[in-house]
Design a protein around this motif. Structure first.
Motif, short mmCIF file in Angstrom:
data_model
loop_
_atom_site.label_atom_id
_atom_site.label_comp_id
_atom_site.label_asym_id
_atom_site.label_seq_id
_atom_site.Cartn_x
_atom_site.Cartn_y
_atom_site.Cartn_z
N ARG A 136 0.83 -1.19 0.00
CA ARG A 136 0.00 0.00 0.00
C ARG A 136 0.88 1.25 0.00
NH1 ARG A 136 -5.12 -1.20 0.60
NH2 ARG A 136 -5.64 1.00 0.94
N PRO A 137 0.34 2.39 -0.44
CA PRO A 137 1.11 3.64 -0.39
C PRO A 137 1.66 3.91 1.02
CG PRO A 137 -0.90 3.95 -1.64
CD PRO A 137 -1.00 2.59 -1.03
N GLY A 138 2.91 4.35 1.09
CA GLY A 138 3.53 4.67 2.37
C GLY A 138 4.27 3.52 3.02
N THR A 139 4.22 2.32 2.46
CA THR A 139 4.90 1.18 3.06
C THR A 139 6.31 1.02 2.49
OG1 THR A 139 3.96 -0.34 1.43
CG2 THR A 139 2.73 -0.03 3.48
N VAL A 140 7.15 0.26 3.22
CA VAL A 140 8.51 -0.04 2.80
C VAL A 140 8.60 -1.53 2.48
CG1 VAL A 140 10.95 -0.01 3.43
CG2 VAL A 140 9.44 1.82 4.23
N LEU A 141 8.96 -1.85 1.25
CA LEU A 141 9.07 -3.24 0.80
C LEU A 141 10.54 -3.64 0.79
CD1 LEU A 141 6.62 -2.90 -2.23
CD2 LEU A 141 6.07 -3.49 0.14
N ARG A 142 10.82 -4.91 1.09
CA ARG A 142 12.20 -5.40 1.20
C ARG A 142 12.42 -6.62 0.32
NH1 ARG A 142 10.35 -3.81 6.09
NH2 ARG A 142 11.61 -2.28 7.26
N ASP A 143 13.62 -6.73 -0.22
CA ASP A 143 14.01 -7.90 -0.99
C ASP A 143 15.53 -7.93 -1.08
OD1 ASP A 143 13.96 -10.18 -2.72
OD2 ASP A 143 12.03 -9.51 -3.51
N LYS A 144 16.07 -8.91 -1.82
CA LYS A 144 17.52 -9.03 -1.97
C LYS A 144 17.87 -9.31 -3.42
CE LYS A 144 18.40 -10.85 2.69
NZ LYS A 144 18.96 -12.00 3.46
N LEU A 145 18.99 -8.71 -3.85
CA LEU A 145 19.55 -8.95 -5.16
C LEU A 145 20.80 -9.83 -5.02
CD1 LEU A 145 19.73 -8.23 -8.26
CD2 LEU A 145 21.26 -6.35 -7.55
N SER A 146 20.82 -10.95 -5.74
CA SER A 146 21.99 -11.83 -5.73
C SER A 146 22.96 -11.43 -6.83
CB SER A 146 21.57 -13.29 -5.93
OG SER A 146 21.20 -13.88 -4.71
N VAL A 147 24.20 -11.17 -6.43
CA VAL A 147 25.27 -10.90 -7.40
C VAL A 147 26.28 -12.04 -7.28
CG1 VAL A 147 27.03 -9.29 -8.17
CG2 VAL A 147 24.93 -8.43 -7.14
N THR A 148 26.43 -12.81 -8.34
CA THR A 148 27.24 -14.02 -8.31
C THR A 148 28.51 -13.82 -9.12
OG1 THR A 148 25.25 -15.38 -8.12
CG2 THR A 148 27.27 -16.49 -8.80
N ASN A 149 29.65 -14.07 -8.50
CA ASN A 149 30.95 -13.97 -9.16
C ASN A 149 31.48 -15.38 -9.39
OD1 ASN A 149 33.49 -13.43 -10.10
ND2 ASN A 149 34.24 -12.42 -8.25
N GLU A 150 31.42 -15.83 -10.66
CA GLU A 150 31.94 -17.16 -11.01
C GLU A 150 33.39 -17.09 -11.50
OE1 GLU A 150 29.08 -19.94 -12.91
OE2 GLU A 150 28.00 -18.08 -13.34
N ASP A 151 33.96 -15.90 -11.47
CA ASP A 151 35.30 -15.69 -12.00
C ASP A 151 36.34 -16.11 -10.96
OD1 ASP A 151 37.14 -14.99 -13.86
OD2 ASP A 151 36.46 -12.93 -14.08
N GLN A 152 37.59 -16.15 -11.43
CA GLN A 152 38.70 -16.49 -10.54
C GLN A 152 39.32 -15.26 -9.91
OE1 GLN A 152 39.36 -19.61 -9.72
NE2 GLN A 152 37.75 -20.31 -11.14
N ARG A 153 38.73 -14.11 -10.11
CA ARG A 153 39.23 -12.88 -9.51
C ARG A 153 38.05 -12.09 -8.95
NH1 ARG A 153 38.44 -8.32 -12.66
NH2 ARG A 153 37.73 -8.67 -14.82
N PRO A 154 38.27 -11.21 -8.00
CA PRO A 154 37.17 -10.42 -7.43
C PRO A 154 36.65 -9.39 -8.42
CG PRO A 154 39.26 -9.71 -6.52
CD PRO A 154 39.56 -10.93 -7.33
#
Length: 303
Positions: free
Chosen positions: A62-80
């Motif tokens: 509803r208007p005025g509410t705060v919604l929460r979720d998560k974004l997955s960032v996946t690193n399959e590489d051999q370096r950061p």
């Protein structure tokens, strides 16, 4: 007194510090990927995201509410990789990440919490946006759909209907625009009918169009008509419907004639115009001569 949004943001920041986890063999969605890394909605139960998980974010409140979720960032590489996060779209400013930049070690996944704060005066209906990840010269986005609870209105209009010859063996194209006048996303259905001088020339039952029209948006579309008549005067009517009782119709008039007939008509018109001009000039010359003779006669009589 601390704001509700600020408290939610601090909770997200705390969650980010424990969200990183090493990877085993994982399958990540290829649609939202950069070189060696990918982004997707975070899966449940702490598992790695795969093709069976949700392809985009869907949040509702509803208007005025705060919604929460998560974004997955996946690193399959051999370096950061160090990646930057931001919201995009009309509602991108409603998105707050726990961190705008995330450094993901090699062979690791980071689940980045974020919040979406719905303004108190937000109108009910559907919205769309994206969570964008950039890094290493690449950019990718994960779609987000929002539904703001409350009374919804489904309304649309059909505008700018025209029928034009396509030049590909006698076919025609019906061009038109569908405008979403409500506050909920619509998937329109189209029915077409056309009537000529001697009856029906086209009947197409309602079918779902492969497009979704967001609230307040205009989408231009084309309906192909390969067997359009070559010689007729036609009234074309489009009827568009959508969920929630949305309904609209619009018409256009189309006059079809082969090229040789148009050329002949043009030649006839030019000939008629030329003949009229010649006749007018002849009558003018004749009238002038008559007046001259009359003037000469009158002069002689006076003498």
């Amino acid at each position: 007194m601390p704001s509700r949004t600020g408290a939610a943001f601090r909770a997200c920041a705390a969650a980010l510090t424990v969200a990183a986890a090493p990877l085993g063999a994982v399958a990540t969605p290829a649609a939202a990927a950069g070189p060696g890394w990918s982004a997707a909605p975070a899966p449940g139960a702490g598992s790695a995201p795969d093709a069976a998980d949700r392809p985009y974010f869907y949040l509702e409140g509803r208007p005025g509410t705060v919604l929460r979720d998560k974004l997955s960032v996946t690193n399959e590489d051999q370096r950061p990789h160090t990646l930057r996060l931001r919201g995009e779209g009309a509602e991108g400013t409603w998105i707050a990440f726990a961190a705008r930049t995330v450094s993901v070690p090699a062979r690791t996944r980071a689940d980045v919490p974020f919040t979406v704060t719905l303004p108190p005066d937000a109108a009910p209906g559907d919205r769309s946006g994206a969570l964008v990840v950039t890094g290493d010269g690449h950019r990718t986005g994960v779609r987000m759909r929002l539904r703001i609870s409350g009374a919804t209105l489904s309304a649309l209009s059909v505008e700018d209907v025209t029928v034009v010859r396509t030049g590909d063996g006698g076919g025609a194209a019906i061009r038109y625009a569908v405008v979403n006048r409500g506050n909920t996303a619509l998937t329109p259905r189209l029915a077409v009918r056309a009537d000529g001088l001697f009856g029906a020339v086209l009947r197409r039952d309602a079918r779902t169009l492969p497009v979704q029209v967001p609230p307040g948006k205009r989408v231009r579309l084309t309906e192909r008509w390969p067997d359009a008549p070559a010689l007729d005067a036609v009234d074309v009517k489009l009827t568009v419907t959508a969920g929630g009782g949305a309904h609209a119709a619009a018409s256009a008039t189309y006059t079809a004639a082969p090229g040789w007939l148009l050329a002949a008509a043009a030649a006839t018109a030019l000939g008629a115009a030329g003949g009229g001009t010649w006749l007018l000039r002849r009558r003018t010359r004749t009238s002038s001569r008559s007046r001259s003779r009359m003037d000469g006669t009158e002069s002689g009589a006076s003498a």
